[in-house]
Design a protein around this motif. Structure first.
Motif, PDB file in Angstrom:
ATOM      1  N   GLU A 154      38.940  86.892  62.605  1.00 33.52           N
ATOM      2  CA  GLU A 154      40.062  87.379  63.414  1.00 33.52           C
ATOM      3  C   GLU A 154      40.053  88.892  63.573  1.00 33.52           C
ATOM      4  N   TYR A 155      39.771  89.625  62.476  1.00 35.58           N
ATOM      5  CA  TYR A 155      39.840  91.080  62.519  1.00 35.58           C
ATOM      6  C   TYR A 155      38.455  91.726  62.610  1.00 35.58           C
ATOM      7  N   CYS A 156      37.563  91.097  63.345  1.00 39.68           N
ATOM      8  CA  CYS A 156      36.196  91.603  63.531  1.00 39.68           C
ATOM      9  C   CYS A 156      36.043  92.125  64.959  1.00 39.68           C
ATOM     10  N   MET A 159      48.839  84.671  59.520  1.00 40.90           N
ATOM     11  CA  MET A 159      49.462  85.780  58.775  1.00 40.90           C
ATOM     12  C   MET A 159      48.683  87.065  59.049  1.00 40.90           C
ATOM     13  N   ALA A 160      49.351  88.083  59.507  1.00 41.16           N
ATOM     14  CA  ALA A 160      48.703  89.351  59.819  1.00 41.16           C
ATOM     15  C   ALA A 160      48.379  90.115  58.541  1.00 41.16           C
ATOM     16  N   VAL A 161      47.446  91.055  58.665  1.00 44.80           N
ATOM     17  CA  VAL A 161      47.121  91.918  57.540  1.00 44.80           C
ATOM     18  C   VAL A 161      48.353  92.753  57.212  1.00 44.80           C
ATOM     19  N   ASN A 162      48.766  92.753  55.942  1.00 47.92           N
ATOM     20  CA  ASN A 162      49.983  93.484  55.591  1.00 47.92           C
ATOM     21  C   ASN A 162      49.724  94.999  55.586  1.00 47.92           C
ATOM     22  N   LYS A 163      50.813  95.776  55.519  1.00 42.53           N
ATOM     23  CA  LYS A 163      50.700  97.231  55.665  1.00 42.53           C
ATOM     24  C   LYS A 163      49.856  97.860  54.563  1.00 42.53           C
ATOM     25  N   ALA A 164      50.022  97.373  53.350  1.00 40.65           N
ATOM     26  CA  ALA A 164      49.270  97.965  52.233  1.00 40.65           C
ATOM     27  C   ALA A 164      47.777  97.726  52.403  1.00 40.65           C
ATOM     28  N   LEU A 165      47.403  96.499  52.755  1.00 43.23           N
ATOM     29  CA  LEU A 165      45.993  96.191  52.965  1.00 43.23           C
ATOM     30  C   LEU A 165      45.465  96.949  54.163  1.00 43.23           C
ATOM     31  N   ARG A 166      46.274  97.053  55.206  1.00 44.18           N
ATOM     32  CA  ARG A 166      45.851  97.784  56.406  1.00 44.18           C
ATOM     33  C   ARG A 166      45.555  99.234  56.065  1.00 44.18           C
ATOM     34  N   ALA A 167      46.389  99.845  55.239  1.00 45.18           N
ATOM     35  CA  ALA A 167      46.170 101.235  54.843  1.00 45.18           C
ATOM     36  C   ALA A 167      44.888 101.374  54.030  1.00 45.18           C
ATOM     37  N   ALA A 168      44.657 100.412  53.123  1.00 46.58           N
ATOM     38  CA  ALA A 168      43.438 100.452  52.312  1.00 46.58           C
ATOM     39  C   ALA A 168      42.199 100.298  53.181  1.00 46.58           C
ATOM     40  N   LEU A 169      42.255  99.387  54.140  1.00 44.41           N
ATOM     41  CA  LEU A 169      41.118  99.179  55.032  1.00 44.41           C
ATOM     42  C   LEU A 169      40.835 100.425  55.859  1.00 44.41           C
ATOM     43  N   ARG A 187      25.775  72.161  73.695  1.00 42.66           N
ATOM     44  CA  ARG A 187      26.906  71.881  72.821  1.00 42.66           C
ATOM     45  C   ARG A 187      27.169  73.111  71.969  1.00 42.66           C
ATOM     46  N   ALA A 188      28.391  73.616  72.017  1.00 36.52           N
ATOM     47  CA  ALA A 188      28.747  74.794  71.225  1.00 36.52           C
ATOM     48  C   ALA A 188      30.149  74.621  70.662  1.00 36.52           C
ATOM     49  N   GLU A 189      30.262  74.754  69.359  1.00 36.54           N
ATOM     50  CA  GLU A 189      31.551  74.709  68.677  1.00 36.54           C
ATOM     51  C   GLU A 189      31.907  76.128  68.265  1.00 36.54           C
ATOM     52  N   ILE A 190      33.122  76.550  68.599  1.00 35.93           N
ATOM     53  CA  ILE A 190      33.571  77.913  68.319  1.00 35.93           C
ATOM     54  C   ILE A 190      34.792  77.851  67.404  1.00 35.93           C
ATOM     55  N   VAL A 191      34.698  78.504  66.257  1.00 35.21           N
ATOM     56  CA  VAL A 191      35.807  78.485  65.288  1.00 35.21           C
ATOM     57  C   VAL A 191      36.137  79.920  64.899  1.00 35.21           C
ATOM     58  N   ARG A 192      37.402  80.283  65.040  1.00 36.56           N
ATOM     59  CA  ARG A 192      37.864  81.611  64.622  1.00 36.56           C
ATOM     60  C   ARG A 192      38.586  81.478  63.285  1.00 36.56           C
ATOM     61  N   MET A 193      38.146  82.243  62.284  1.00 39.82           N
ATOM     62  CA  MET A 193      38.763  82.190  60.965  1.00 39.82           C
ATOM     63  C   MET A 193      39.936  83.169  60.909  1.00 39.82           C
ATOM     64  N   PRO A 194      41.150  82.668  60.710  1.00 38.06           N
ATOM     65  CA  PRO A 194      42.322  83.549  60.675  1.00 38.06           C
ATOM     66  C   PRO A 194      42.316  84.460  59.454  1.00 38.06           C
ATOM     67  N   ASP A 195      42.820  85.675  59.654  1.00 36.07           N
ATOM     68  CA  ASP A 195      42.982  86.667  58.571  1.00 36.07           C
ATOM     69  C   ASP A 195      41.650  87.146  57.990  1.00 36.07           C
ATOM     70  N   ALA A 196      40.541  86.834  58.648  1.00 36.70           N
ATOM     71  CA  ALA A 196      39.228  87.186  58.098  1.00 36.70           C
ATOM     72  C   ALA A 196      38.717  88.500  58.670  1.00 36.70           C
ATOM     73  N   LEU A 197      37.974  89.233  57.838  1.00 36.55           N
ATOM     74  CA  LEU A 197      37.295  90.458  58.242  1.00 36.55           C
ATOM     75  C   LEU A 197      35.811  90.186  58.418  1.00 36.55           C
ATOM     76  N   HIS A 198      35.160  91.041  59.164  1.00 37.30           N
ATOM     77  CA  HIS A 198      33.716  90.955  59.288  1.00 37.30           C
ATOM     78  C   HIS A 198      33.076  91.047  57.900  1.00 37.30           C
ATOM     79  N   GLY A 199      32.104  90.175  57.640  1.00 37.36           N
ATOM     80  CA  GLY A 199      31.393  90.205  56.369  1.00 37.36           C
ATOM     81  C   GLY A 199      31.990  89.337  55.297  1.00 37.36           C
ATOM     82  N   TYR A 200      33.085  88.628  55.591  1.00 35.25           N
ATOM     83  CA  TYR A 200      33.772  87.864  54.548  1.00 35.25           C
ATOM     84  C   TYR A 200      32.905  86.769  53.940  1.00 35.25           C
ATOM     85  N   PHE A 201      31.894  86.296  54.672  1.00 32.77           N
ATOM     86  CA  PHE A 201      31.064  85.192  54.186  1.00 32.77           C
ATOM     87  C   PHE A 201      30.265  85.580  52.937  1.00 32.77           C
ATOM     88  N   SER A 202      30.111  86.873  52.700  1.00 36.36           N
ATOM     89  CA  SER A 202      29.377  87.334  51.516  1.00 36.36           C
ATOM     90  C   SER A 202      30.246  87.377  50.266  1.00 36.36           C
TER      91      SER A 202
END
Length: 307
Positions: free
Chosen positions: A250-252, A1-11, A271-286
């Motif tokens: 995803e959006y980082c 799911m993409a970032v919606n227009k309202a959230l995109r404007a706020a960001l 050995r390297a495992e790579i996982v992309r979190m959908p709909d996530a912004l940089h810093g979301y882990f906090s």
């Protein structure tokens, strides 16, 4: 799911394209300190302070111990903040959640910040703490294979650099590392080879300009840009590195370079495992642990730790 227009404007409104981090970093530090006062100390685990000698100073660390007896399982954590902001106080909540949700002792490192202490001061602090924990098992009763490096953003850069430095210096070698949307490159211009820098470099809180400003604060000279301990992606030899979990957002803007770093680790036989979190912004882990993306991230981390 993409970032919606309202959230995109706020960001976009919050991204402040013209902000000069080189001038505002003291204010950012203070705001993070003020915000940390509102974080309650966890009541389900024990916290104690320690200091590690490093040259002419001592590096403060804060140790979060879960209520269960898992002292021998350790996550050595390096916080984010562009190498110039953040500290162990502002990451109290993150580390408390980490201890509770992984069942492991978390050691948070209060390394020196740029620009007062530019590269490699903060990195040497992180290495000194890692060295003490890996080489002096009497401190925490740990074995080297039970210690995992972990860091987010600039902290992910530091974790990767400590792993490279440990291999090169030959004093110890981490078995595993977890890099959360790490900064591992050195080119955050419009000419970056990574599409995510152009796609996500504006309008998503962390901008390409902010990254450039942070790196300018962190570096001691232009030559640092080609130093693999400053920008791990520039290393020529990717061999003998820890089993690695790389989690990107995803959006980082750092997404593609971090994933490419994982691919280079694999190509060198690691050995390297790579996982992309959908709909996530940089810093979301906090964000609080109740958030869906954070819960999912801990599920991924715990699978990696138990594997």
């Amino acid at each position: 799911m993409a970032v919606n227009k309202a959230l995109r404007a706020a960001l976009s409104a919050l991204s402040y394209p013209d902000i000069d981090v080189k001038k505002t970093y003291p204010l950012e530090r203070e705001l993070k300190r003020i915000a940390s006062w509102r974080i309650k100390k966890p009541h389900l685990y024990h916290i104690w302070e320690h200091e590690v000698p490093c040259g002419d100073h001592k590096v403060p660390v804060r140790i979060f111990t879960p209520s269960e007896d898992t002292r021998h399982l350790v996550l050595l954590f390096f916080h984010g903040g562009g190498w110039a902001t953040g500290d162990i106080d502002s990451y109290d909540g993150v580390c408390a959640d980490m201890a509770a949700l992984t069942g492991r002792m978390v050691i948070s490192v209060d390394y020196q910040l740029a620009p007062e202490h530019p590269f490699p001061a903060g990195l040497e602090d992180c290495y000194a703490v890692a060295r003490e924990i890996f080489l002096h098992d009497s401190l925490l009763g740990t074995r080297p294979e039970e210690i995992v490096l972990i860091g987010d953003s600039a902290g992910g850069n530091l974790a990767a650099a400590v792993s490279l430095m440990a291999r090169d210096r030959g004093e110890f070698l981490p078995a595993r590392q977890i890099l959360l949307y790490p900064a591992v490159g050195n080119d955050y211009s419009d000419g970056s080879p990574f599409p995510s820098m152009r796609e996500n470099g504006s309008g998503y809180l962390l901008t390409a300009k902010r990254i450039r400003d942070y790196m300018e604060l962190y570096r001691s000279s232009e030559a640092d840009l080609e130093n693999p301990y400053f920008a791990p992606l520039t290393v020529r030899d990717f061999s003998r590195q820890p089993d690695t979990l790389i989690i990107t957002a995803e959006y980082c803007p750092l997404r593609d370079e971090a994933e490419f770093y994982g691919e280079l680790l694999r190509a060198a036989g690691n050995r390297a495992e790579i996982v992309r979190m959908p709909d996530a912004l940089h810093g979301y882990f906090s964000l609080p642990a109740s958030f869906k993306l954070v819960k999912q991230t801990y599920e991924i981390i715990n699978r990696f730790l138990k594997d």
